[in-house]
Design a protein around this motif. Structure first.
Motif, PDB file in Angstrom:
ATOM      1  N   LEU A 136       0.753  -1.221   0.165  1.00  0.00           N
ATOM      2  CA  LEU A 136       0.038  -0.228  -0.102  1.00  0.00           C
ATOM      3  C   LEU A 136       0.903   1.285   0.200  1.00  0.00           C
ATOM      4  CD1 LEU A 136      -2.723  -1.165   2.749  1.00  0.00           C
ATOM      5  CD2 LEU A 136      -3.033  -0.577   0.202  1.00  0.00           C
ATOM      6  N   GLY A 137       2.222   1.171  -0.064  1.00  0.00           N
ATOM      7  CA  GLY A 137       3.107   2.394   0.012  1.00  0.00           C
ATOM      8  C   GLY A 137       3.689   2.936   1.070  1.00  0.00           C
ATOM      9  N   LEU A 138       3.263   2.115   2.254  1.00  0.00           N
ATOM     10  CA  LEU A 138       3.213   2.653   3.481  1.00  0.00           C
ATOM     11  C   LEU A 138       4.744   2.244   4.177  1.00  0.00           C
ATOM     12  CD1 LEU A 138      -0.194   1.510   5.266  1.00  0.00           C
ATOM     13  CD2 LEU A 138       0.872   3.763   4.954  1.00  0.00           C
ATOM     14  N   PHE A 139       5.285   3.037   4.961  1.00  0.00           N
ATOM     15  CA  PHE A 139       6.506   2.754   5.908  1.00  0.00           C
ATOM     16  C   PHE A 139       7.678   2.440   4.772  1.00  0.00           C
ATOM     17  CE2 PHE A 139       2.982   0.378   8.126  1.00  0.00           C
ATOM     18  CZ  PHE A 139       2.370   1.310   8.592  1.00  0.00           C
ATOM     19  N   HIS A 140       7.738   3.134   3.979  1.00  0.00           N
ATOM     20  CA  HIS A 140       8.851   3.081   2.911  1.00  0.00           C
ATOM     21  C   HIS A 140      10.207   3.382   3.470  1.00  0.00           C
ATOM     22  CE1 HIS A 140      11.039   2.376  -0.861  1.00  0.00           C
ATOM     23  NE2 HIS A 140      11.217   3.764  -0.731  1.00  0.00           N
ATOM     24  N   ASP A 141      11.075   2.542   3.639  1.00  0.00           N
ATOM     25  CA  ASP A 141      12.552   3.022   4.250  1.00  0.00           C
ATOM     26  C   ASP A 141      12.451   3.383   5.626  1.00  0.00           C
ATOM     27  OD1 ASP A 141      14.475   2.557   2.632  1.00  0.00           O
ATOM     28  OD2 ASP A 141      14.779   4.391   1.772  1.00  0.00           O
ATOM     29  N   GLU A 142      11.237   2.875   6.428  1.00  0.00           N
ATOM     30  CA  GLU A 142      11.456   3.269   7.892  1.00  0.00           C
ATOM     31  C   GLU A 142      12.103   2.069   8.526  1.00  0.00           C
ATOM     32  OE1 GLU A 142       7.564   4.303   9.277  1.00  0.00           O
ATOM     33  OE2 GLU A 142       6.986   5.559   7.637  1.00  0.00           O
ATOM     34  N   HIS A 143      12.827   2.336   9.788  1.00  0.00           N
ATOM     35  CA  HIS A 143      13.638   1.450  10.413  1.00  0.00           C
ATOM     36  C   HIS A 143      13.281   1.451  11.976  1.00  0.00           C
ATOM     37  CE1 HIS A 143      15.579  -0.420   7.014  1.00  0.00           C
ATOM     38  NE2 HIS A 143      15.594   0.839   6.641  1.00  0.00           N
ATOM     39  N   TYR A 144      13.172   0.604  12.789  1.00  0.00           N
ATOM     40  CA  TYR A 144      12.898   0.587  14.154  1.00  0.00           C
ATOM     41  C   TYR A 144      13.695  -0.582  14.679  1.00  0.00           C
ATOM     42  CZ  TYR A 144       9.113   3.376  12.212  1.00  0.00           C
ATOM     43  OH  TYR A 144       8.291   4.609  11.877  1.00  0.00           O
ATOM     44  N   PRO A 145      14.657  -0.310  14.808  1.00  0.00           N
ATOM     45  CA  PRO A 145      15.769  -1.339  15.263  1.00  0.00           C
ATOM     46  C   PRO A 145      15.452  -2.201  16.655  1.00  0.00           C
ATOM     47  CG  PRO A 145      16.777   0.835  15.800  1.00  0.00           C
ATOM     48  CD  PRO A 145      15.480   0.922  15.126  1.00  0.00           C
ATOM     49  N   VAL A 146      14.703  -1.798  17.576  1.00  0.00           N
ATOM     50  CA  VAL A 146      14.364  -2.727  18.786  1.00  0.00           C
ATOM     51  C   VAL A 146      13.378  -3.533  18.325  1.00  0.00           C
ATOM     52  CG1 VAL A 146      13.817  -2.467  21.129  1.00  0.00           C
ATOM     53  CG2 VAL A 146      15.186  -0.548  20.396  1.00  0.00           C
ATOM     54  N   ALA A 147      12.426  -3.123  17.822  1.00  0.00           N
ATOM     55  CA  ALA A 147      11.214  -3.996  17.208  1.00  0.00           C
ATOM     56  C   ALA A 147      11.964  -5.024  16.492  1.00  0.00           C
ATOM     57  CB  ALA A 147      10.289  -3.322  16.558  1.00  0.00           C
ATOM     58  N   GLU A 148      12.850  -4.440  15.386  1.00  0.00           N
ATOM     59  CA  GLU A 148      13.344  -5.612  14.291  1.00  0.00           C
ATOM     60  C   GLU A 148      14.075  -6.728  15.108  1.00  0.00           C
ATOM     61  OE1 GLU A 148      15.316  -3.045  11.583  1.00  0.00           O
ATOM     62  OE2 GLU A 148      13.533  -2.003  10.934  1.00  0.00           O
ATOM     63  N   ARG A 149      15.000  -6.227  16.270  1.00  0.00           N
ATOM     64  CA  ARG A 149      15.778  -7.325  16.713  1.00  0.00           C
ATOM     65  C   ARG A 149      14.742  -8.252  17.615  1.00  0.00           C
ATOM     66  NH1 ARG A 149      17.697  -7.461  21.907  1.00  0.00           N
ATOM     67  NH2 ARG A 149      19.730  -8.524  22.065  1.00  0.00           N
ATOM     68  N   MET A 150      13.801  -7.791  18.116  1.00  0.00           N
ATOM     69  CA  MET A 150      12.766  -8.637  18.914  1.00  0.00           C
ATOM     70  C   MET A 150      12.100  -9.540  17.962  1.00  0.00           C
ATOM     71  SD  MET A 150      10.915  -6.513  22.164  1.00  0.00           S
ATOM     72  CE  MET A 150      10.025  -5.369  20.827  1.00  0.00           C
ATOM     73  N   ALA A 151      11.799  -8.985  16.884  1.00  0.00           N
ATOM     74  CA  ALA A 151      11.248  -9.968  15.696  1.00  0.00           C
ATOM     75  C   ALA A 151      12.034 -11.079  15.314  1.00  0.00           C
ATOM     76  CB  ALA A 151      10.594  -9.143  14.626  1.00  0.00           C
ATOM     77  N   ARG A 152      13.228 -10.684  15.201  1.00  0.00           N
ATOM     78  CA  ARG A 152      14.098 -11.609  14.582  1.00  0.00           C
ATOM     79  C   ARG A 152      14.641 -12.779  15.839  1.00  0.00           C
ATOM     80  NH1 ARG A 152      17.554  -7.732  12.905  1.00  0.00           N
ATOM     81  NH2 ARG A 152      17.076  -7.097  10.881  1.00  0.00           N
ATOM     82  N   GLN A 153      14.705 -12.341  17.062  1.00  0.00           N
ATOM     83  CA  GLN A 153      15.358 -13.093  18.138  1.00  0.00           C
ATOM     84  C   GLN A 153      14.462 -13.262  19.242  1.00  0.00           C
ATOM     85  OE1 GLN A 153      19.094 -10.326  17.133  1.00  0.00           O
ATOM     86  NE2 GLN A 153      19.149 -10.900  19.238  1.00  0.00           N
ATOM     87  N   GLY A 154      12.896 -13.164  18.981  1.00  0.00           N
ATOM     88  CA  GLY A 154      12.168 -13.422  20.119  1.00  0.00           C
ATOM     89  C   GLY A 154      11.052 -14.409  19.761  1.00  0.00           C
ATOM     90  N   LEU A 155      10.874 -15.235  20.880  1.00  0.00           N
ATOM     91  CA  LEU A 155       9.951 -16.591  20.669  1.00  0.00           C
ATOM     92  C   LEU A 155       9.200 -16.514  22.235  1.00  0.00           C
ATOM     93  CD1 LEU A 155      11.210 -19.990  20.112  1.00  0.00           C
ATOM     94  CD2 LEU A 155      12.182 -18.230  21.473  1.00  0.00           C
ATOM     95  N   TYR A 156       7.980 -17.136  22.260  1.00  0.00           N
ATOM     96  CA  TYR A 156       7.406 -17.267  23.411  1.00  0.00           C
ATOM     97  C   TYR A 156       7.234 -18.670  23.535  1.00  0.00           C
ATOM     98  CZ  TYR A 156       2.629 -16.232  21.413  1.00  0.00           C
ATOM     99  OH  TYR A 156       1.641 -16.018  20.870  1.00  0.00           O
ATOM    100  N   LEU A 157       7.151 -19.115  25.042  1.00  0.00           N
ATOM    101  CA  LEU A 157       6.972 -20.534  25.457  1.00  0.00           C
ATOM    102  C   LEU A 157       5.781 -20.885  25.659  1.00  0.00           C
ATOM    103  CD1 LEU A 157      10.263 -20.408  27.624  1.00  0.00           C
ATOM    104  CD2 LEU A 157      10.170 -21.198  25.365  1.00  0.00           C
ATOM    105  N   PRO A 158       5.376 -22.143  26.089  1.00  0.00           N
ATOM    106  CA  PRO A 158       4.126 -22.514  26.524  1.00  0.00           C
ATOM    107  C   PRO A 158       3.854 -21.553  27.794  1.00  0.00           C
ATOM    108  CG  PRO A 158       5.074 -24.442  26.051  1.00  0.00           C
ATOM    109  CD  PRO A 158       6.253 -23.219  25.837  1.00  0.00           C
TER     110      PRO A 158
END
Ligand SMILES: *Cc1c(COP(=O)(O)O)cnc(C)c1O
Length: 387
Positions: free
Chosen positions: A335-357
């Motif tokens: 939809l053309g949103l968020f072009h070239d935007e970066h949010y390093p903390v959220a990106e790191r959590m998305a790549r390195q996070g998971l949750y347990l039972p």
């Protein structure tokens, strides 16, 4: 406890709900009385009781938490071109509601300690077009609402609070769901209280409440049914859902207590593992209620989050990855949103996070088993890389 006593063939799902109160009795009342639709008496009872618990004047029950956000966004008058500040690290529902309403989500990165939207980054995102802030409390700790409300008041912005993960949580003693103009909840089976599928919109404002009641029911008009001035949705909650919801609400304190116990057990068993960052147990304004127990793999860890999830899966332990940030969503990029935007903390959590039972049906023995298994997996992956 002897770890070998855990039956190795038993699955530990990422969530199992707990339905051991009045659920069955109330559900039978629906069937025996024939009241199964949204017209049945449990809907009003659930709404009244829920409003009382979150200290709001009105509660409007609806089909699910995403629908509750659609209703809240429409009732707040968010429309074409209106900018709405929200976290990038969240489920898609709040951003989807805003985009469907013609509005524009304006994103904020996360605080690395609480995993919530970083309130100190909000003010710089405000423009002449900013209409509202959608706060999303993430995973167990709430956003510091006093700071958000201060900014909103200074700039005249509407606050919508997505409290879907915060049943029973408070900020400086005041209930989540009591802040801002409108708050929303979900009763999906992984929330602290569930009714299978369900949602709630709460507000103190009489006009907003009336709007919400219309919006969830196709905007039927009381004086001339089938003539519509506005478009709504069929987002009604059935009497059967409300029956389960009411029974669950009666157990809220004990559910939150058990979630805190689960969080504490995980915390104690996993705190000495160098490869893991764990959720904060408290801030100066709230204690974690551990909607889910998330872990973030450290930067120095050599394996991937997917590997860890897969190996846990082979041991029949369910996990989920963390949220995928809004600025990385293909649907919004198209939809053309968020072009070239970066949010390093959220990106790191998305790549390195998971949750347990983390479900309320989880037994202590299962928590032990998850922790022992996770430790072994992290050890193996670390060794295989260094040898
Ligand atoms: C679960 C959740 C929702 C969506 O609720 P549904 O009932 O699944 O539609 C919205 N926001 C947050 C923060 C959630 O955790």
């Amino acid at each position: 406890m002897n770890q070998t006593t855990f039956p190795s063939n038993r699955m530990i799902p990422v969530n199992t709900p707990l339905l051991d109160g009045n659920e069955k009795q109330y559900l039978n009342e629906c069937i025996d009385s024939g009241w199964i639709s949204s017209e049945g008496p449990f809907v009003k009872r659930f709404e009244n009781e829920f409003a009382r618990v979150v200290d709001r004047k009105h509660a409007i029950a609806c089909a699910n938490g995403s629908g509750a956000l659609d209703i809240a966004v429409a009732a707040a008058g968010i429309g074409q071109g209106d900018e709405v500040i929200m976290p990038t690290f969240t489920i898609i529902s709040p951003a989807a509601s805003v985009v469907r309403a013609g509005g524009v989500p304006v994103l904020v990165d996360s605080d690395p300690k609480t995993w919530n939207m970083d309130v100190s980054q909000m003010e710089e995102r405000i423009t002449a077009k900013t209409k509202a802030i959608i706060v999303v409390h993430v995973y167990g700790l709430p956003v510091d609402m006093d700071r958000v409300l201060d900014i909103a008041n200074r700039y005249g912005l509407v606050v919508i609070e997505d409290a879907a993960e915060m049943h029973g949580q408070t900020v400086r003693g005041r209930p989540c769901g009591s802040f801002g103009a409108i708050s929303t909840f979900s009763f999906y089976p992984n929330k602290h209280i569930t009714c299978g599928e369900g949602g709630m919109v709460v507000t103190d404002n009489d006009t907003i409440a009336e709007k919400c009641q219309g919006l969830r029911n196709l905007c039927f008009q009381p004086h001339r049914r089938f003539v519509h001035e506005e478009l709504g949705w069929n987002y009604r909650m059935t009497n059967m859902q409300a029956a389960i919801g009411l029974a669950q609400l009666q157990r809220l304190d004990s559910h939150v207590g058990r979630k805190r116990e689960i969080g504490q057990m995980y915390g104690e068993r996993l705190s000495a593992i160098p490869e893991l960052e764990l959720p904060l147990s408290e801030t100066d304004y709230a204690k974690n209620i551990y909607w889910v127990f998330g872990v973030v793999l450290s930067d120095s860890f050599q394996g991937t989050t997917q590997q860890v999830a897969e190996l846990l899966g082979q041991k029949k332990i369910g996990t989920r990855p963390f949220f995928w940030p809004m600025h990385w969503q293909p649907v919004f990029q198209k939809l053309g949103l968020f072009h070239d935007e970066h949010y390093p903390v959220a990106e790191r959590m998305a790549r390195q996070g998971l949750y347990l039972p983390s479900g309320l049906g989880l037994a202590n023995l299962e928590i032990e088993h998850v922790c022992v298994s996770l430790k072994a997996i992290l050890n193996d992956l670390t060794k295989s890389r260094t040898s």
